[in-house]
Design an enzyme around this catalytic site. Structure first.
Site, mmCIF file in Angstrom:
data_model
loop_
_atom_site.group_PDB
_atom_site.id
_atom_site.type_symbol
_atom_site.label_atom_id
_atom_site.label_comp_id
_atom_site.label_asym_id
_atom_site.label_seq_id
_atom_site.Cartn_x
_atom_site.Cartn_y
_atom_site.Cartn_z
ATOM 1 N N ARG A 31 0.859 -1.177 0.000
ATOM 2 C CA ARG A 31 0.000 0.000 0.000
ATOM 3 C C ARG A 31 0.899 1.231 0.000
ATOM 4 O O ARG A 31 1.607 1.496 0.964
ATOM 5 C CB ARG A 31 -0.902 -0.070 1.248
ATOM 6 N N HIS A 71 -3.111 4.195 5.159
ATOM 7 C CA HIS A 71 -4.307 3.332 5.226
ATOM 8 C C HIS A 71 -5.538 4.041 4.631
ATOM 9 O O HIS A 71 -6.240 3.509 3.794
ATOM 10 C CB HIS A 71 -4.565 2.947 6.689
ATOM 11 N N TYR A 94 4.663 4.315 11.309
ATOM 12 C CA TYR A 94 4.935 2.875 11.389
ATOM 13 C C TYR A 94 5.764 2.332 10.227
ATOM 14 O O TYR A 94 6.006 1.140 10.156
ATOM 15 C CB TYR A 94 3.629 2.082 11.525
HETATM 16 C C1 TPP Z 1 -14.174 -6.397 12.454
HETATM 17 C C2 TPP Z 1 -13.358 -5.157 12.239
HETATM 18 N N1 TPP Z 1 -12.439 -4.799 13.152
HETATM 19 C C3 TPP Z 1 -11.746 -3.649 13.001
HETATM 20 C C4 TPP Z 1 -11.954 -2.844 11.914
HETATM 21 C C5 TPP Z 1 -11.198 -1.521 11.785
HETATM 22 N N2 TPP Z 1 -10.247 -1.621 10.654
HETATM 23 C C6 TPP Z 1 -10.573 -1.130 9.451
HETATM 24 S S1 TPP Z 1 -9.413 -1.456 8.313
HETATM 25 C C7 TPP Z 1 -8.431 -2.251 9.424
HETATM 26 C C8 TPP Z 1 -7.144 -2.866 8.964
HETATM 27 C C9 TPP Z 1 -7.390 -3.939 7.962
HETATM 28 O O1 TPP Z 1 -6.213 -4.374 7.403
HETATM 29 P P1 TPP Z 1 -6.158 -5.392 6.212
HETATM 30 O O2 TPP Z 1 -7.135 -6.493 6.426
HETATM 31 O O3 TPP Z 1 -4.741 -5.797 6.033
HETATM 32 O O4 TPP Z 1 -6.682 -4.598 4.956
HETATM 33 P P2 TPP Z 1 -6.093 -3.272 4.297
HETATM 34 O O5 TPP Z 1 -6.755 -2.108 4.982
HETATM 35 O O6 TPP Z 1 -4.626 -3.281 4.468
HETATM 36 O O7 TPP Z 1 -6.528 -3.347 2.882
HETATM 37 C C10 TPP Z 1 -9.016 -2.216 10.683
HETATM 38 C C11 TPP Z 1 -8.400 -2.777 11.902
HETATM 39 C C12 TPP Z 1 -12.912 -3.261 10.980
HETATM 40 N N3 TPP Z 1 -13.192 -2.561 9.893
HETATM 41 N N4 TPP Z 1 -13.590 -4.415 11.160
#
Ligand code: TPP
Lengths: 344, 397
Positions: B276, B280, B289
């Site tokens: 990425r 985020h 980070y």
């Molecule tokens: C059940 C749940 N817990 C926490 C969140 C908050 N949250 C949104 S995105 C994220 C990180 C997700 O990372 P990843 O699965 O690697 O996907 P990326 O954002 O890197 O595409 C978090 C913790 C959420 N959306 N859903």
């Protein structure tokens, strides 16, 4: 539509049998109805409610799933998206909790989120409540959690006839229904004819089970027989109690409840789940808002204690019984005396 | 120490003296194991067999995707979007996911996968409704067979399994492709979905975009597995590890998995190793980070640049082609900008329209209450307006 059934056509049947019959008829009428859950196939469910369905309709229509409640409900969401009508069984009340994320984040709001483009014609059957001597995690009354979630219908039968009719109506509904089965009434019997159920009520209509004039008991599911018994016993003390069976907690039948309370002037809500944060608080508030000037006494509640569900050897102290209901009804008199006394 | 050697075990009892029955794995794990290195085509000899038409199609979509990401991010700065999770750097995964599917298939995207939905044909403005905030989901999922962009992590995965399973029960050759991030693979729903899919042999493809981070948490704190693709073996499905920045490799691996699923071969788990480039979301501070140096190494492995090298080697990267592609992407961005700069029309009464098929008496009463409040508000505005017009001036003493 009320059909009268000749007495000969009616045979003793249990609530569990009526539920089985409802599933069977729904599956026979509509090929999109699929039953799924843990042990629902070969075994017929731990309460035998799905008995014979896998044999009759095949394992694709009545499916033993892996042991994963979120997975069961989550895959059912996808199946509903593709036009099926899944009927999901959660084995016991407290084992539905792993599925709450799917229930709350998706099942309850898919219609709303997509402006009606994706609907969730899902039925989630949950055996609930105590009184069967179950060990921990087998006796919870979780209705308040479901009620706190907009988008879910919450239905619970208290009679054999309703078990059939309400389950048919739940499966036919285009919106999700949490169908709470009072497990201690599974083996309750009634003379009942599956061929001609007297009436399949639309969801959201309460039923008056006993006419009365001096106070209304408002209840549902496992507490209905207790309230009926209490109403009989109360006659000796001069109380003529009306008993309202809600049948559906959401949609909530304000009309029937308020009409009854306006007639009798007094109301007691009876349920097994804890009182604090329980459905009784909501019901009492609704009655107070709508019927205040008809009330002779505050709306009272008889509920389970505010404790985690107790071990089986103590559960009879927790569950609302006839005596506790009668004591509370007596307080209605006392409360009115007290209210009137202060008013003078 | 074996079970039979444990203290207190009844090893002397003759009935238990024999060895346990020979154990056989249910499935030979070897063919399920992913490659040791991410699968790549660009820059290898195998690239020679790639179809030029596919390469130019992928390129066009990558460039459009990058421009779309930049435009959407700019719209957050103008306050037109509440938030935007950019997929810059991950476009190859997004585009390949869309292009590997047929019309009849279903896509189950997460919140980061707007681009996959747009590449599949969804109106770019409708794709942003959730992030703009005028409604939770801006499109009819049936139109392009795209499930709503899913925010709770991994919860869309069991939906994909259920839909694919239902399609197969109905005899339709429909495949569901479900997208999830590396962080999402730690959720229980990921496990349950893969397990159900493998048991049912459901026609599903799981695409994990491993972009290194779940917000700020690196992969090492998400899993101790050798790779995310390895997780597949435990469920009894093949795992594929692929370079997520290599668009043709992504397309090939996904297409193979989709075809396998369609033939009744069951599910596949694909881990795309990518990065990425942006934070985020626009609201995140990535400098907390990770280092700039790390970002720079990944920029050197950019999906568009990788593909450009192959196109150039084939003399396909002509000024005309590049210019036309860029113009098309600019057109997309301009159209998006213009349409997003109009205030969306929202109808407050919609709040009550889609809760249940049949409105409850409680919702009817609440709708009436809101109607009255809106009417009063409107009447108030009319009064205000009356207070400033000429006639009101004259009425003053
Ligand atoms: C059940 C749940 N817990 C926490 C969140 C908050 N949250 C949104 S995105 C994220 C990180 C997700 O990372 P990843 O699965 O690697 O996907 P990326 O954002 O890197 O595409 C978090 C913790 C959420 N959306 N859903």
């Amino acid at each position: 539509m009320t059909t009268t059934v000749p007495a000969t056509a009616r045979k003793p049947a249990t609530m569990a049998q009526a539920l089985t019959r409802a599933l069977r008829d729904a599956m026979a009428d509509d090929p999109s109805v699929h039953v799924m859950g843990e042990d629902v196939g070969t075994l017929g469910g731990v309460f035998r409610v799905t008995d014979g369905l896998a044999k009759e309709f095949g394992e694709d229509r009545c499916t033993d799933t892996a042991l994963a409640e979120a997975g069961i409900l989550g895959t059912a969401v996808g199946m509903a998206m593709y036009g099926l009508r899944p009927v999901v069984e959660m084995q016991f009340d407290a084992f539905a909790y792993p599925a709450f994320e799917q229930l709350i984040s998706h099942v309850a709001r898919m219609r709303n989120r997509t402006r009606g483009a994706l609907t969730m014609p899902l039925t989630i059957r949950v055996p609930y409540g105590g009184g069967i001597g179950g060990v921990e995690h087998h006796s919870d009354s979780s209705e308040a959690y479901y009620l706190a979630t907009p988008g879910l219908q919450v239905v619970t039968p208290a009679t054999v006839e309703d078990a059939y009719g309400l389950l048919r109506a739940a499966i036919a509904s285009d919106d999700p229904v949490v169908f709470l089965e009072p497990k201690r009434l599974y083996w309750s019997k009634a003379d009942w004819s599956p061929d001609a159920p007297t009436e399949v009520a639309p969801l959201g209509r309460a039923a008056i089970r006993r006419r009365g004039s001096s106070a209304t008991l408002i209840t549902y599911g496992p507490s209905l027989p207790v309230c009926m018994e209490a109403a009989e016993a109360a006659r000796a003390e001069g109380w003529d109690l009306e008993v309202v069976d809600l049948r559906s907690l959401m949609p909530f039948d304000d009309e029937t409840v308020c009409a009854s309370v306006r007639r009798t002037g007094r109301a007691v809500v009876v349920h097994e789940s804890n009182g604090f944060g329980g459905p009784g608080g909501e019901i009492a508030a609704r009655i107070t808002e709508r019927c205040f000037h008809h009330l002779e006494a505050p709306v009272l509640r008889v509920a389970g204690f505010d404790i985690p569900y107790p071990p089986p050897m103590l559960e009879r102290h927790h569950l609302p019984g006839v005596d506790r209901i009668l004591d509370t009804v007596a307080r209605l008199q006392w409360e009115s005396d007290w209210t009137e006394g202060r008013g003078e | 120490m074996t079970v039979l050697e444990q203290p207190g075990s009844s090893r002397n009892k003759s009935s238990l003296a024999g060895p346990p029955p020979t154990w056989q794995p249910r499935v030979d794990p070897a063919p399920l194991l992913p490659d040791a290195e991410p699968y790549r085509l660009l820059g290898t000899d195998a690239a020679a067999r790639l179809d030029s038409g596919l390469l130019t199609r992928l390129y066009t979509q990558l460039v459009r995707g990058r421009r779309y990401n930049a435009q959407a991010t700019a719209l957050t700065r103008q306050g037109r979007l509440a938030v935007y999770p950019s997929s810059t750097g991950q476009e190859a995964c997004e585009v390949a996911a869309a292009l590997a599917l047929e019309d009849r298939d279903w896509l189950f995207p997460s919140y980061r996968d707007t681009l996959a939905a747009v590449a599949r044909g969804l109106d770019p403005v409708q794709a942003l409704t959730l992030l703009r905030g005028d409604w939770h989901n801006g499109y009819d999922p049936h139109e392009h067979r795209i499930a709503p962009l899913c925010t709770p992590l991994a919860t869309q995965l069991p939906h994909a399994v259920g839909l694919a399973h239902a399609a197969r029960l109905k005899g339709d050759e429909v495949v569901a492709l479900a997208m999830v991030g590396d962080g999402g693979t730690s959720e229980g729903d990921f496990h349950e979905a893969l397990n159900f899919a493998a048991i049912w042999q459901a026609p599903v493809v799981f695409l994990v975009q491993n972009n290194g981070f779940a917000i700020s948490v690196p992969l090492a704190k998400q899993t101790a597995a050798p790779s995310l693709a390895h997780k597949a073996v435990g469920y009894g499905m093949p795992g594929r590890l692929v370079d997520g920045n290599d668009a043709p490799a992504m397309h090939e691996v996904l297409t193979e998995a989709v075809e396998r699923a369609r033939r009744g071969g069951g599910p596949t788990l694909i881990e795309a190793v990518t990065y990425r480039i942006e934070a985020h979301t626009n609201a995140d501070d990535a400098t907390r980070y990770r280092s700039d140096a790390e970002v720079e190494t990944w920029k050197a492995h950019d999906p568009i640049a990788l593909l450009e090298r192959e196109l150039a080697a084939r003399d396909l990267l002509t000024d005309d082609f590049v210019g036309a592609t860029r113009d098309g992407a600019e057109q997309l961005a301009a159209d998006l900008r213009e349409r997003m700069n109009a205030d969306p029309e929202v109808d407050p009464m919609d709040l009550f329209t889609h809760v249940f098929a049949e409105q409850t008496s409680q919702l009817r009463a609440q709708a009436a209450q809101l109607r009255a409040e809106l009417d009063a508000e409107a009447a108030g505005h009319t009064e205000d307006a009356a207070g400033t017009d000429g006639s009101a001036e004259e009425a003053r003493p």
